[in-house]
Design an enzyme around this catalytic site. Structure first.
Site, mmCIF file in Angstrom:
data_model
loop_
_atom_site.group_PDB
_atom_site.id
_atom_site.type_symbol
_atom_site.label_atom_id
_atom_site.label_comp_id
_atom_site.label_asym_id
_atom_site.label_seq_id
_atom_site.Cartn_x
_atom_site.Cartn_y
_atom_site.Cartn_z
ATOM 1 N N GLU A 115 0.504 -1.400 -0.130
ATOM 2 C CA GLU A 115 0.350 -0.465 -0.130
ATOM 3 C C GLU A 115 1.101 1.104 -0.289
ATOM 4 O OE1 GLU A 115 -4.297 -0.944 1.975
ATOM 5 O OE2 GLU A 115 -2.647 -1.356 3.890
ATOM 6 N N GLU A 135 -3.506 -10.351 3.928
ATOM 7 C CA GLU A 135 -4.649 -10.271 4.604
ATOM 8 C C GLU A 135 -5.724 -11.371 4.777
ATOM 9 O OE1 GLU A 135 -3.066 -5.946 3.925
ATOM 10 O OE2 GLU A 135 -3.378 -8.395 2.561
#
Length: 267
Positions: A115, A135
């Protein structure tokens, strides 16, 4: 004295910002975010381009899961008021702030590390780099702007695959999927990033700002609104530097464009 989790160095017009938590694979916690914000804001004030990199063997292995566990189990008190996500704030300053950023990537570039990397405008990876979004396997979801930023870089299908299966992309696969736009031998990503940053710093600052701030916003608009915003931008007052550079081109004194290497003609 607090630990230096993010290093800062000004090299001419380029600010070098390094994640400095190598013993934790540069995992990102709130202390890192606070120091990263300070470094990025400082770079915007005194540099023309920023370079993001990681000390040690990895760029960043992402979210500090120990801190995430503390929040998930209510071991840490929630804030009294809801505020903008700290990661969103800092990564947006990188992505749509006053200066462009180049990311030098090696080793793990996963989760929150990916990210952060995709907040940069140009990304260089070396042969050791690998990319992923674990995740799904950790029972969490992306929270540092990945739903917007990563998806726009690699598309929904690839992002969903990474999250659902835990698949990791190699450096070569990252190049193919546009995670990176430059691939170097192991250990050479930072040098290449510095080289590119120095080149970007030679551009007119106003043009760099339009590339990093106006261009992505046009991507959010309809066709007609995008053309209108482009028209408005092209009719804004130009800086004296723009006139100077255009005059140099007309006079034939401007630096020529660098052409890519041409294939050799067989004898």
């Amino acid at each position: 004295m607090s630990q230096t989790l993010v290093t800062y160095e000004l090299d001419g017009a380029v600010a070098l910002i390094g994640l400095n938590r190598a013993d934790k694979r540069n995992a990102i916690n709130e202390d890192v975010i606070v120091q990263l914000r300070d470094a990025v804001m400082r770079a915007g004030d005194e540099a023309d381009v920023g370079v993001l990199f990681g000390h040690g063997g990895n760029f960043s292995a992402g979210l500090d899961l120990r801190e995430a566990l503390s929040r998930a189990t209510a071991q840490s008190a929630p804030p009294r008021k809801r505020r903008r996500h700290s990661w969103h704030e800092v990564f947006d300053i990188i992505a749509r702030g006053p200066i462009p950023f180049v990311a030098a990537l090696h080793g793990a570039v996963v989760g929150g590390g990916l990210e952060l990397a995709t907040a940069a405008h140009v990304r260089v990876g070396d042969a050791t780099a690998f990319f992923g979004l674990p995740e799904g396997q950790r029972g969490i979801f992306v929270g540092g702007g990945g739903t917007v930023r990563i998806q726009r870089v690699i598309g929904y299908s690839v992002m969903a695959d990474l999250m659902l299966t835990g698949r990791l992309l190699s450096a070569e696969e990252g190049l193919r999927e546009h995670v990176i736009t430059y691939l170097t031998p192991a250990g050479e990503a930072l040098a290449k990033a510095k080289e590119l940053a120095a080149k970007i710093a030679q551009n007119a600052p106003d043009t760099n700002w339009r590339i990093t701030n106006l261009l992505p916003r046009v991507n959010d608009l309809s066709h007609e609104d995008g053309l209108f915003l482009e028209y408005m931008s092209s009719n804004m007052a130009r800086s004296p530097e723009t006139a100077k550079r255009l005059q140099e081109f007309v006079d034939g004194t401007a630096k020529p464009l660098e052409r890519p290497d041409q294939p050799k003609t067989p004898a």
